[in-house]
Design a protein around this motif. Structure first.
Motif, short mmCIF file in Angstrom:
data_model
loop_
_atom_site.label_atom_id
_atom_site.label_comp_id
_atom_site.label_asym_id
_atom_site.label_seq_id
_atom_site.Cartn_x
_atom_site.Cartn_y
_atom_site.Cartn_z
N GLY A 57 0.81 -1.23 0.00
CA GLY A 57 0.00 0.00 0.00
C GLY A 57 0.84 1.27 0.00
N PRO A 58 1.68 1.47 1.02
CA PRO A 58 2.49 2.70 1.06
C PRO A 58 3.39 2.85 -0.18
N THR A 59 3.93 1.75 -0.69
CA THR A 59 4.81 1.82 -1.87
C THR A 59 4.05 2.37 -3.08
N PHE A 60 2.86 1.77 -3.30
CA PHE A 60 2.06 2.23 -4.46
C PHE A 60 1.62 3.68 -4.31
N ASN A 61 1.16 3.97 -3.09
CA ASN A 61 0.65 5.34 -2.86
C ASN A 61 1.74 6.39 -3.01
N SER A 62 2.92 6.09 -2.50
CA SER A 62 3.98 7.10 -2.63
C SER A 62 4.42 7.21 -4.08
N LEU A 63 4.36 6.08 -4.82
CA LEU A 63 4.68 6.15 -6.25
C LEU A 63 3.69 7.10 -6.93
N ARG A 64 2.39 6.90 -6.61
CA ARG A 64 1.38 7.76 -7.24
C ARG A 64 1.64 9.23 -6.91
N ASP A 65 2.01 9.50 -5.64
CA ASP A 65 2.27 10.89 -5.26
C ASP A 65 3.47 11.48 -6.01
N ARG A 66 4.52 10.68 -6.15
CA ARG A 66 5.72 11.19 -6.85
C ARG A 66 5.39 11.52 -8.31
N ILE A 67 4.61 10.60 -8.91
CA ILE A 67 4.26 10.85 -10.32
C ILE A 67 3.39 12.10 -10.44
#
Ligand code: PHE
Length: 359
Positions: A57-67
């Motif tokens: 969860g945190p990995t995907f969410n932070s990826l989305r935020d960076r993008i």
């Protein structure tokens, strides 16, 4: 390298490669849109076990935020670039010298018009105006030139296409319809001068299809040809800027005046290319005139038993040619700046009687 890292790199590379907002938007849709790669990734969280979800969860969410951050940063940069490019094309070099605009002068017709206005205003005349496209009735009929009158032929009229009711408009062939308009709209005493454009089917060195005339009209209880002669003499002295003039009368005919008189001005043309007014053995045509025909007064609503008056009129361009030694009328209307610079007048030298008409 994990699939996620590869995905992130690819998307970041696409973001920095986007050259404009449309390309950037396509990248955003491919990553974060409903069916975008990252959105699809986030959807997989739903099918995961609780532990797995806690980890991914945190990995995907932070990826989305960076993008999302990278997209926003790129969008701002593109907007800055676009503004800079626009400003660059709109730059003005304020140190450049001013462009040499072609400079005109006051046209001799305007000058003579102003001179004439100054003179007649001093004699107590008001300025009246009328339209260039005139009723046939005002240009002819109310001036005692009924439809079949032979004098109509002398006017070489430009006719405008007939109206729905069959009546015709004309390009006025003289300024005399302004007499009609004035008498129909004012009560005597009347003293007007009316310079303006006139039109006839005629063109050579001294005639132009469009030319200028002036018209004078005086209506009062006691007026006579002696008043008319005095007015014309005073005008000539002031206009030609001489102390003395001599004018002579010749019998003439105009349907709207009775009796009709044409006036000539004494001048000296013995020296080549030069005219002197006031002396000499030559005569120059000055104006047509006469006592306003009683029928004209009647048709214009003025009682001929109580009032009478005189009218005069002539060519304004002709006066300009005579006064300023201009041999040909055609260049008057050719807009040739070289001609205008030669014959024109300074814009700030307004003709006045006390300041001097032409300096
Ligand atoms: N309208 C006449 C013409 O064009 C001139 C004129 C004006 C004659 C006023 C008499 C009175 O020739």
């Amino acid at each position: 390298m994990s699939d996620i890292q590869t995905l992130e790199r690819e998307i970041l590379a696409a973001i920095s490669a986007a050259r404009d907002e449309a390309a950037l938007e396509a990248v955003r849709v491919a990553a974060l849109g409903k069916k975008g790669a990252i959105s699809e990734l986030l959807k997989t969280l739903g099918g995961m076990s609780a532990d797995e979800r806690k980890e991914k969860g945190p990995t995907f969410n932070s990826l989305r935020d960076r993008i999302a951050d990278a997209l926003a940063a790129r969008k701002a940069a593109l907007a800055d670039d676009a503004l800079s490019a626009k400003l660059a094309t709109e730059r003005v070099d304020v140190t450049l010298p001013a462009r040499p605009e072609p400079r005109g002068t006051i046209h001799p017709v305007s000058q003579v018009l102003d001179e004439m206005t100054a003179i007649f205003a001093d004699l107590g005349f008001a300025i009246a105006e009328g339209p260039d496209v005139e009723y046939d009735d005002y240009n002819f009929t109310k001036l005692n030139i009924p439809p079949d009158h032979p004098a109509r032929q002398m006017h070489d009229t430009f006719y405008v296409a007939p109206q729905a009711d069959g009546s015709r408009h004309v390009l006025r062939t003289h300024t005399s319809p302004v007499q009609v308009r004035t008498m129909l709209s004012q009560k005597p005493p009347i003293r007007i001068i009316s310079p303006g454009r006139t039109y006839r089917v005629d063109s050579d060195a001294t005639h132009s299809a469009m030319f200028h005339q002036f018209e004078g009209l005086v209506i009062d209880e006691v007026t006579h040809l002696g008043n008319l002669k005095w007015v014309l003499e005073e005008f000539c002295k002031a206009f030609f800027e001489v102390d003395q003039v001599e004018i002579r009368a010749r019998p003439s005919f105009f349907p709207f005046t009775e009796p009709s008189v044409e006036w000539d001005l004494r001048c000296d043309r013995s020296a080549p290319g030069k005219i002197v007014f006031g002396t000499g053995n030559d005569w120059l045509e000055l104006a047509g005139s006469g006592m306003v025909h009683p029928r004209v007064l009647e048709m214009c609503g003025i009682d001929p038993e109580k009032y009478q008056g005189f009218a005069f009129g002539g060519g304004l361009d002709r006066l300009a040619m005579l006064k300023y030694g201009i041999p040909d009328i055609r260049p008057f209307f050719e807009s040739d700046l070289r001609w205008l610079r030669h014959y024109g007048f300074a814009a700030l030298d307004i003709p006045t009687l006390d300041g001097g008409l032409s300096r």
